[in-house]
Design a protein around this motif. Sequence first.
Motif, PDB file in Angstrom:
ATOM      1  N   VAL A   1       0.848  -1.195   0.000  1.00  0.00           N
ATOM      2  CA  VAL A   1       0.000   0.000   0.000  1.00  0.00           C
ATOM      3  C   VAL A   1       0.882   1.242   0.000  1.00  0.00           C
ATOM      4  N   VAL A   2       0.291   2.357  -0.370  1.00  0.00           N
ATOM      5  CA  VAL A   2       0.952   3.663  -0.261  1.00  0.00           C
ATOM      6  C   VAL A   2       0.899   4.107   1.197  1.00  0.00           C
ATOM      7  N   LEU A   3       2.053   4.509   1.736  1.00  0.00           N
ATOM      8  CA  LEU A   3       2.147   4.924   3.135  1.00  0.00           C
ATOM      9  C   LEU A   3       2.267   6.432   3.304  1.00  0.00           C
ATOM     10  N   GLY A   4       2.266   7.198   2.209  1.00  0.00           N
ATOM     11  CA  GLY A   4       2.442   8.634   2.310  1.00  0.00           C
ATOM     12  C   GLY A   4       3.887   9.040   2.527  1.00  0.00           C
ATOM     13  N   MET A   5       4.809   8.174   2.096  1.00  0.00           N
ATOM     14  CA  MET A   5       6.249   8.420   2.205  1.00  0.00           C
ATOM     15  C   MET A   5       6.815   8.271   0.794  1.00  0.00           C
ATOM     16  N   PRO A   6       7.047   9.354   0.070  1.00  0.00           N
ATOM     17  CA  PRO A   6       7.365   9.254  -1.362  1.00  0.00           C
ATOM     18  C   PRO A   6       8.498   8.290  -1.697  1.00  0.00           C
TER      19      PRO A   6
ATOM     20  N   SER B   1      12.991   5.945   9.128  1.00  0.00           N
ATOM     21  CA  SER B   1      12.597   6.838   8.036  1.00  0.00           C
ATOM     22  C   SER B   1      11.776   7.994   8.591  1.00  0.00           C
ATOM     23  N   MET B   2      11.997   9.161   8.013  1.00  0.00           N
ATOM     24  CA  MET B   2      11.281  10.354   8.448  1.00  0.00           C
ATOM     25  C   MET B   2      10.075  10.606   7.540  1.00  0.00           C
TER      26      MET B   2
ATOM     27  N   THR C   1      10.439  16.625   8.101  1.00  0.00           N
ATOM     28  CA  THR C   1      11.753  17.105   7.717  1.00  0.00           C
ATOM     29  C   THR C   1      11.992  16.768   6.255  1.00  0.00           C
ATOM     30  N   ASP C   2      12.998  17.387   5.661  1.00  0.00           N
ATOM     31  CA  ASP C   2      13.387  17.037   4.294  1.00  0.00           C
ATOM     32  C   ASP C   2      14.278  15.799   4.267  1.00  0.00           C
ATOM     33  N   ALA C   3      14.828  15.414   5.409  1.00  0.00           N
ATOM     34  CA  ALA C   3      15.689  14.230   5.471  1.00  0.00           C
ATOM     35  C   ALA C   3      14.853  12.971   5.248  1.00  0.00           C
ATOM     36  N   ILE C   4      15.425  12.014   4.521  1.00  0.00           N
ATOM     37  CA  ILE C   4      14.712  10.755   4.285  1.00  0.00           C
ATOM     38  C   ILE C   4      14.841   9.825   5.479  1.00  0.00           C
TER      39      ILE C   4
END
Length: 253
Positions: A151-156, A210-211, A216-219
Motif C-alpha cells: 500500500v501507499v504509506l504517504g512516504m514518497p 525513516s522520516m 523534515t526534508d531528510a529521508i
Amino acid sequence: MLLLAHASDIHIDSDERSAERAGRVVRYLARLPTPPDALLVTGDLADHGEPAEYEVVRALFDELPFPVLFCPGNHDVREPYRKALLRDDSGAVGPVDRAYEIGGVLILMVDSSIPGRHDGLLSDDTLAWLDVRLAARPGMPALIAFHHPPVVLGMPFVDGIRQFEEQRLAALVERHPQIVALLCGHAHTPAATTFAGRPLIVAPGVVSTSMLPFETDAIVDPSLPPMIAFHLIETPAAGAEGARLTSHFRVMA
C-alpha cells in the motif's frame, strides 16, 4: 494467546554499528521475563547480501531460546540467505517461502523481493504457494509476512519502491477469511493501516528510522534508536473465526 516479536531492516554490514543495534534487540528479547513464542524478522537482514553478513545475522539470532522466522528483503540475496539461515544448499533460485505453525497459528513468511531491484512483487509461484497452504488449514488463524508494504504509506521514497500488483494479493486475502493480518517492513517506520479489509502492520526499522515528509526534508535519521513491534494474537475456541491481532511498539533505548 500467541505473542510474537517483530523486527525488520537490520541491514547487517561490515560496520559494527548495524550489529550493535541488532544486538540491542536480541539482548532485550532474551531478558524478557515472558519470552515471545517467536520472533519474525521481515527482511533486509544483510545490507549487501554477502555471505559474511549472513553469518553475523545467524550468530546474533542463534542466541535466542525461541524460534526466529525470516523472510528476504530487497537488500537480501537468495543463495547466501538460504545457505546461512536455512541451511539450504539445494541451489534453488526461486522465492524463499516458508510456512510455520506456532501456537495454533499458521505463519507464512514469503518473499516479496525481485532480484536486482528495490521494489517488490509476490510472484505467481508465491501466490499459488500461499493458496495451497491456506486452503490446507481453513480453520487455523493465519498471518502473512513479507518485506514490501503493498500500500501507499504517504512516504514518497518508500512508496516508489513498495510492493506492486497488490490486487493479486488482495484477491487471495479475500478468498481466505482465516487471514488475521499481514505484517511487513521495508519502510523503517512503525505504521498501521488496512489491506483488503485486514490489518496491515509495518514494523519499525532497527538500523535506522525513516522520516515522514511533513517532519523534515531528510529521508532517514540514523541517530534514532532501534524499535520493534509485539503482536498478540487472540485465538478463541472457535479457531480462525474471531481471531484478533493487537500490536504494540517498543524503543530499544
